[in-house]
Design an enzyme around this catalytic site. Sequence first.
Site, PDB file in Angstrom:
ATOM      1  N   HIS A   1       7.896  -6.675  17.705  1.00  0.00           N
ATOM      2  CA  HIS A   1       6.807  -6.988  16.769  1.00  0.00           C
ATOM      3  C   HIS A   1       6.020  -8.241  17.135  1.00  0.00           C
ATOM      4  O   HIS A   1       5.654  -9.033  16.266  1.00  0.00           O
ATOM      5  CB  HIS A   1       7.361  -7.119  15.357  1.00  0.00           C
ATOM      6  CG  HIS A   1       7.846  -5.829  14.762  1.00  0.00           C
ATOM      7  ND1 HIS A   1       7.325  -4.597  15.106  1.00  0.00           N
ATOM      8  CD2 HIS A   1       8.833  -5.590  13.838  1.00  0.00           C
ATOM      9  CE1 HIS A   1       7.954  -3.656  14.402  1.00  0.00           C
ATOM     10  NE2 HIS A   1       8.865  -4.220  13.646  1.00  0.00           N
TER      11      HIS A   1
ATOM     12  N   HIS B   1       3.611  -3.546   8.364  1.00  0.00           N
ATOM     13  CA  HIS B   1       5.033  -3.275   8.131  1.00  0.00           C
ATOM     14  C   HIS B   1       5.364  -3.322   6.637  1.00  0.00           C
ATOM     15  O   HIS B   1       6.318  -3.967   6.225  1.00  0.00           O
ATOM     16  CB  HIS B   1       5.876  -4.294   8.908  1.00  0.00           C
ATOM     17  CG  HIS B   1       7.245  -3.811   9.282  1.00  0.00           C
ATOM     18  ND1 HIS B   1       8.081  -3.168   8.400  1.00  0.00           N
ATOM     19  CD2 HIS B   1       7.926  -3.889  10.460  1.00  0.00           C
ATOM     20  CE1 HIS B   1       9.220  -2.883   9.016  1.00  0.00           C
ATOM     21  NE2 HIS B   1       9.144  -3.303  10.266  1.00  0.00           N
TER      22      HIS B   1
ATOM     23  N   GLU C   1       5.093   2.714   9.770  1.00  0.00           N
ATOM     24  CA  GLU C   1       4.352   1.812  10.651  1.00  0.00           C
ATOM     25  C   GLU C   1       3.549   2.654  11.648  1.00  0.00           C
ATOM     26  O   GLU C   1       4.084   3.106  12.659  1.00  0.00           O
ATOM     27  CB  GLU C   1       5.317   0.883  11.386  1.00  0.00           C
ATOM     28  CG  GLU C   1       6.260   0.113  10.484  1.00  0.00           C
ATOM     29  CD  GLU C   1       7.483  -0.381  11.241  1.00  0.00           C
ATOM     30  OE1 GLU C   1       7.317  -1.068  12.269  1.00  0.00           O
ATOM     31  OE2 GLU C   1       8.615  -0.067  10.812  1.00  0.00           O
TER      32      GLU C   1
END
Length: 363
Positions: free
Chosen positions: A117, A188, A327
């Site tokens: 991420h 997210h 996501e």
Amino acid sequence: MTSTKENTPLCGLNREDFQTTVNGKKTDLYFLRNRAGYEVAITNYGGAICAVMVPDKDGKMTNVVQGHDNIQSLINSPEPFLSTLIGRFGNRIAKGQFILNGKEYQLAVNNGQNALHGGPTGYHKKVWDARQMGPRSLALHRVSPYGEEGFTGELDVTVEFTFTDQNELVIEYLASTNKKTIVNLTHHAFFSLTGLANPTPTIDDLICEINADYYLPIDETSIPTGEIRFVKDTPFDFRTPKTVGQDIDADDEQIRNGHGYDHCYVLNKREEGELSFAARIKEPKSGRTMEVYTTEPGVQIYTDNYANGYEGQHGATFPRRSAICFECQHFPDSPNRPYFPSVVLTPNKQYKQKTIYRFGVEK
């Protein structure tokens, strides 16, 4: 300023509790409201969605996204990606390494041996420049400098949130670079359609449909093996709606590797980049529904497999599997898999992405 019914947030969050200075930049909380009176609350710290207030079948309004009720709790959250923007690269890159133009890059590693991420101080930890454009729209902007978390190229990013009168939370991403780089942006949000509680109920009874014939198997470090596997006769088949809990603990290597669902689905698309249906969930007790539409080729389904009951907003607690994430993104480890859809962005191109979360009620 005295509070009136009109400007008192439905979600019970106070702007003042989100106002501080981080690295010389001011944080704040912004409210989007549609004509029905429903509400979304977003902070410019990490682009975190702190509340989505929508009704159940009896008209009762509840927040259906996990978050915190003040900036310090958000900054120090046990879940660093809790309902935040993700960048420069959503999901995992094996060992944080990739080759671009013959040069090897090493990213910050923050998930075992892998980069996750965008790294430990990715976009979820940044204060974005915010501009509210009327009651239903908020634009966040930042320039990600060359070398941030090991990424090449300067990336100019704008993310626009709009809450429509059709109860759609629309997220549009736009980015450009001055040098060839890789980009994979996503959001997210941790959705709990029952509403937040102490404890927030599990997602086992959620009825889920995913518009994907294939998914990406992962190894024990959650990196794709490279195979693109048919969902038929596996716990990953959500082409026909079923409860999330039905197969979440199946005796299956992939379920074990993900500790539940933590896998990227290859969405069914007629053409690349089309805005199309990705997934739908229904919470049977409240009647709340959410549909997901995206231009992205994949959606990572994450069933909150690592939460431990930590405290969130207004005394709510978030146990394991009390939320589900959709996501929308390109595939994990794409820079190391040339046959996955490309995540390379060049200076003469624009990165564009659009994802819609549409909330409804079914009696």
